[in-house]
Scaffold this active site. Structure first.
Site, PDB file in Angstrom:
ATOM      1  CG  HIS A 191      -1.983  -0.974   1.223  1.00 37.61           C
ATOM      2  ND1 HIS A 191      -2.665  -1.305   0.082  1.00 37.61           N
ATOM      3  CD2 HIS A 191      -2.537  -1.719   2.213  1.00 37.61           C
ATOM      4  CE1 HIS A 191      -3.590  -2.199   0.364  1.00 37.61           C
ATOM      5  NE2 HIS A 191      -3.531  -2.465   1.645  1.00 37.61           N
ATOM      6  CD  GLU A 432      -6.571 -14.015 -19.056  1.00 42.83           C
ATOM      7  OE1 GLU A 432      -5.606 -13.578 -18.403  1.00 42.83           O
ATOM      8  OE2 GLU A 432      -7.751 -13.927 -18.663  1.00 42.83           O
ATOM      9  CG  ASP A 456      -1.902 -15.020 -17.412  1.00 46.64           C
ATOM     10  OD1 ASP A 456      -0.798 -15.154 -16.855  1.00 46.64           O
ATOM     11  OD2 ASP A 456      -2.973 -14.949 -16.786  1.00 46.64           O
ATOM     12  CB  CYS A 503      -5.410  -4.627 -20.292  1.00 46.23           C
ATOM     13  SG  CYS A 503      -5.916  -6.350 -20.222  1.00 46.23           S
TER      14      CYS A 503
END
Length: 580
Positions: A191, A432, A456, A503
């Site tokens: 984070h 993918e 992938d 993406c």
């Protein structure tokens, strides 16, 4: 002068005085208790939870002033942990069953819960174990009476060095306008690292023992590109990095000047840049860099943190994301994990090869009610903005049609209850798997859009794990097989008149953007931090030149030769893209 190598978790270069922040683990006394003390020890846990909750609420409110509403997601994670039966409930159970005091119960329970995450193969899951450690440390501070200082002593323009930093620590110290931080622990996906990148703050993490070596007042150089920290540099090194720091500021200023400009190639072709996000706080940077919207919203984060989340919780998180995206399209990918990468609270079978097993949409179809609950939450959120739904790891037409059936069932149940949703949501798939890439001409007739998940696709096609050091050298996006598949996919999309984006990571990687443009892709989705650099490169390129590059690459019989040609092209066409 001492030089240390860690992980560059946020790009940038800065020089400042060290402020050593002592955030080492809280010491406490372990003791056995008598049966009549059980109630009082459980009450102490409740009191610590209340104090920690009040503290985090206060920090979150401070964050609203410093960042944006979206950053509250990080603190919501902590607040949910404070209500988590796996942590708080089991700690009280340990008090009752083992007759240990509150401190020991919380410490032991937190340690075991953290280990569950840290044993995972996935780096993202391992980092979630640190969230548990952070919250337990906060509880122990209140239990032991140490409280939690508000870090007011941190000086402006300093470089903070610490064993670790929680997001709440970071929120406090950033109020002081620090120049960066270095920590013993941490990863690129913590984070705190995400916050640092969102704010353009240089950071180096995973340094192991920097907090034991550096001292307050030392001169510190942070190089977030190389993951290097230099303590008390000599005059020559200091001058070298002072020049680098100045050049980096100039580089960032030049990129920021592109925020409000169009994304168009030098020969006038429009390109649309979207953001990949997994935390709502990342949408702030996406908007700041004027992206075209969110091209990939990863929902796994919700489940990894909270287990089998209720429909209402999912709806609230997704509603916030859509609203933060300010009317731009938000493409939400359904659950994309499985096997050993699931929360312990969610059902999953033992598998010999989970990566190739019951994961992603296969898991969703296996647990239909779980899937319907997620789809209902997404549909409900569609009232608040432009939502698209994308299904991961589709292997064939039959599987996609089964997904559509569940989607229609979710819509039917909402209609029956009179709950509103948008009825014109576009449905698409992640391409993918080689199987779906090869038959993309068939699937393109039934979907509204496609998005190529190159991470992938490359690994499954080439049969390698790029995180495996022994075969990572084989991970080559310009491999002839990958170029052939990418060409097949975009050709199918164009024939059917549907949108097709990329993406995967190569969408934001300058080396491969010319290839994607040359193949015909005009929608790229990437980390928000990469948008401005991608925009700068695209404005320098001509599609005609990119098409010639692709034609040249298609003639290459080896990936090594293709990569060499890509490098040469970028050297000639991508002036000023990389900071060096």
């Amino acid at each position: 002068m001492k030089i240390y190598k860690g992980i560059g978790s946020s790009e940038g270069v800065s020089i400042g005085k060290c402020y050593l922040l002592d955030r080492l683990k809280v010491s406490f006394q372990k003791r056995r208790i008598e049966p009549d003390e059980i109630g009082s020890e459980c009450a102490r846990i409740d009191a610590a939870v209340a104090d920690a909750t009040a503290y985090i609420e206060k920090v979150r409110e401070m964050g609203r002033d410093t960042y944006s509403e979206s950053h509250s997601m990080i603190f919501d994670v902590y607040l949910m942990l404070l209500r988590d039966e796996m942590l708080i409930g089991k700690s009280k159970e340990l008090v009752r069953n083992s007759l240990v005091n509150a401190e020991q119960a919380l410490h032991n329970t937190g340690r075991e819960l953290s280990r569950v995450f840290q044993r995972a193969d996935d780096e993202y899951l391992r980092e979630r174990g640190n969230d548990v450690v952070h919250i337990v440390q906060k509880l122990l501070r209140f239990l032991t009476g140490e409280g939690y200082d508000i870090l007011e002593q941190v000086e402006e323009n300093s470089v903070v060095v610490s064993y670790d930093l929680s997001p709440s620590d970071t929120t406090h110290i950033l109020k002081k306008k620090i120049k960066g931080f270095a920590t013993d622990l941490g990863s690129k996906i913590s984070h705190t690292s995400i916050l640092a990148r969102s704010l353009g703050l240089p950071a180096v993490v995973g340094l192991e023992d920097i907090s034991k070596i550096a001292e307050s007042g030392d001169t510190i150089i942070l190089d977030g590109f190389e993951g290097v920290v230099i303590i008390n540099p000599d005059a020559e090194t200091l001058e070298k990095y002072a020049t680098k720091e100045r050049r980096y500021r100039e580089y960032i200023t030049a990129l920021e000047n592109l925020r409000d400009t169009e994304v168009r190639t030098a020969d006038g072709v429009d390109v649309y840049l979207y953001s990949n996000v997994e935390l709502n706080d990342e949408i702030h940077l996406s908007n700041l860099n004027n992206s075209s919207g969110v091209g990939l919203y990863r929902t796994e984060y919700i489940y990894l943190q909270h287990g089998d989340v209720s429909e209402e919780q999912q709806f609230q998180i997704l509603k916030e994301a859509v609203e933060l995206n300010s009317g731009k399209p938000t493409t939400i990918r359904t659950f994309d994990l499985g096997g050993e990468k699931l929360s312990e609270e969610m059902p999953h079978p033992k598998e010999q090869n989970p990566v190739m097993g019951l994961r992603a949409v296969r898991y969703s179809l296996r647990f239909r009610e779980f899937f319907i609950r997620q789809l209902r939450a997404i549909l409900r959120a569609s009232v608040y903005g432009d939502i698209k739904i994308m299904f991961p790891m589709i292997s064939g037409l039959h599987e996609y049609r089964k997904v559509r059936e569940v989607y229609e069932s979710a819509k039917k149940s909402l209609r029956a209850e009179g709950i509103p949703f948008a009825d014109n949501i576009k449905l698409g798939i992640m391409v993918e798997l080689p199987s779906i890439a090869i038959i993309s001409g068939l699937i393109a007739r039934e979907v509204d859009f496609m998005s190529v998940g190159t991470n992938d696709l490359i690994q499954y096609t080439l049969g390698i794990d790029r995180n495996n050091e022994y075969v990572a050298y084989l991970y080559r996006p310009a491999h002839p097989a990958i170029l052939t598949l990418l060409n097949t996919i975009i050709t199918a999309a164009r024939k059917e008149g549907i949108d097709c984006s990329v993406c995967g990571e190569i969408a934001g990687e300058p080396r491969y953007i010319p290839i994607l443009l040359g193949l015909g892709y005009r929608q790229l989705s990437m980390s928000p931090a990469h948008i401005l650099r991608a925009k700068k490169l695209i404005k320098q390129l001509k599609v005609h030149d990119c098409e010639h590059l692709v034609a040249d690459l298609m003639k290459c019989d080896t990936s090594v030769l293709a990569e060499e040609k890509v490098t040469a092209f970028l050297e000639s066409q991508g002036e000023g893209i990389f900071f060096s």
